[in-house]
Design an enzyme around this catalytic site. Structure first.
Site, PDB file in Angstrom:
ATOM      1  N   LYS A  96     -55.999  46.177  42.505  1.00  0.00           N
ATOM      2  CA  LYS A  96     -54.593  45.833  42.270  1.00  0.00           C
ATOM      3  C   LYS A  96     -53.672  46.698  43.114  1.00  0.00           C
ATOM      4  O   LYS A  96     -52.761  46.192  43.790  1.00  0.00           O
ATOM      5  CB  LYS A  96     -54.274  46.000  40.779  1.00  0.00           C
ATOM      6  CG  LYS A  96     -52.812  45.791  40.402  1.00  0.00           C
ATOM      7  CD  LYS A  96     -52.031  47.108  40.263  1.00  0.00           C
ATOM      8  CE  LYS A  96     -52.558  47.977  39.163  1.00  0.00           C
ATOM      9  NZ  LYS A  96     -51.724  49.208  38.969  1.00  0.00           N
ATOM     10  N   THR A 142     -48.862  52.196  38.244  1.00  0.00           N
ATOM     11  CA  THR A 142     -48.731  51.903  39.678  1.00  0.00           C
ATOM     12  C   THR A 142     -48.386  50.432  39.795  1.00  0.00           C
ATOM     13  O   THR A 142     -49.174  49.566  39.414  1.00  0.00           O
ATOM     14  CB  THR A 142     -50.031  52.217  40.430  1.00  0.00           C
ATOM     15  OG1 THR A 142     -50.330  53.601  40.280  1.00  0.00           O
ATOM     16  CG2 THR A 142     -49.878  51.894  41.912  1.00  0.00           C
ATOM     17  N   LYS A 191     -46.714  56.344  45.797  1.00  0.00           N
ATOM     18  CA  LYS A 191     -48.048  56.121  45.237  1.00  0.00           C
ATOM     19  C   LYS A 191     -48.862  55.185  46.120  1.00  0.00           C
ATOM     20  O   LYS A 191     -50.076  55.356  46.273  1.00  0.00           O
ATOM     21  CB  LYS A 191     -47.931  55.555  43.821  1.00  0.00           C
ATOM     22  CG  LYS A 191     -49.283  55.248  43.160  1.00  0.00           C
ATOM     23  CD  LYS A 191     -50.173  56.490  43.043  1.00  0.00           C
ATOM     24  CE  LYS A 191     -51.577  56.146  42.532  1.00  0.00           C
ATOM     25  NZ  LYS A 191     -51.596  55.719  41.122  1.00  0.00           N
TER      26      LYS A 191
END
Length: 293
Positions: A244, A101, A176
């Site tokens: 993150k 990701t 995502k």
């Protein structure tokens, strides 16, 4: 049946997710080359027949398909670019697939650089956690060219079951981020529901029996709430990596001048946990924030 032109897969990154994904490819009969920063993390795969490579350059120069599953956008930058990176060392007309990701703009950058060197690129982040990785039932969100997607679809089929080409390069990453935004607020609700059940004197496991199949149902409620109840905070997905992801999503949302109050709240709660040394725990450890006196 393994296609000859996809027979050798290089896999960079064998952490919680990557190890299971690579293992499924081995089980399906693919020749798998592996590289990770800490070789010890790949030992189990090596014992099963994976071939260790000392660098990403060595790996990419021998693989028909190179897959990466690393931690941060900075890690992606490091392994893909430069003289010893994947792009410059990949075989012409081979395939490179970043399943980390990461940032949509970085996915676009990889695509352009790879295209200039006659290498096919896809961004294909996943969802489903350690459970989905082990069972080969990940959701895989893909960005890139349709013909490239079609060519490597048999590989995706080994690792996932909900596999969708979302659009051009970067589209997988944008999708995502949508996923992570939805999870961020949902995790707050799951934690609050469990703590409420406990404070009301209910058996939270019995509560789950009633609410997981109704309108409140979600993957997090079904899979992570039971872990919360039994104080199991082992990482299926690390808090540090979720922070993150949420940070990338927040940055992208701001670029689009979009308000994301739920995302911002969830990020702040997880950052609070990280500051207390919980960043290596699984995301279900968020319940600790709500249980503090």
């Amino acid at each position: 049946m393994v296609s000859e032109n996809l027979s050798t897969i290089g896999f960079v990154g064998t952490g919680v997710m990557g190890k299971s994904m690579a293992n499924n490819l081995l089980n399906e009969g693919y020749s798998v080359l592996v590289h990770t920063r800490t070789k010890a993390k790949a030992e189990e795969l090596i014992e099963k027949g994976a071939i260790w490579k000392d660098s990403v350059a060595d790996l990419a120069s021998e693989a028909n398909v190179t897959i990466s599953m690393v931690g941060y956008p900075s890690d992606v930058e490091e392994i893909y670019f430069g003289e010893k990176g994947i792009i410059k060392n990949a075989i012409a007309n081979s395939y490179i697939i970043d399943m980390t990701t990461s940032s949509p703009s970085l996915a676009e950058k990889i695509y352009e650089e790879a295209h200039s060197r006659h290498v096919h690129s896809l961004d294909a982040p996943v969802s489903g956690g350690d459970i989905g990785a082990k069972s080969g039932k990940l959701a895989i969100m893909v960005g890139g060219d349709p013909e490239v997607f079609d060519a490597v679809k048999p590989i995706f089929d080994v690792m996932g079951e909900n596999i969708v080409l979302q659009g051009n390069a970067g589209s997988g990453q944008h999708t995502k981020l949508c996923n992570q935004i939805a999870i961020a607020s949902n995790m707050i609700g799951v934690c609050e529901a469990i703590v409420y059940a406990e404070k009301a004197g209910l058996d939270p496991l019995k509560v789950l029996e009633s609410i997981t199949t109704g309108a409140a149902g979600s993957w997090s409620l079904s899979n992570l709430a039971p872990r919360m109840i039994r104080d199991d905070y082992d990482p299926g997905f690390y808090i540090k990596h979720f922070i993150k992801d949420m940070s990338i999503a927040l940055e992208s949302a701001k670029d689009m001048e979009m308000l994301t109050p739920g995302l911002e709240l969830s990020l702040s709660l997880y950052q609070s946990l990280a500051e207390k040394g919980e960043e290596e725990k699984g995301t279900q450890a968020l319940i600790k924030w709500f249980q503090q006196k």
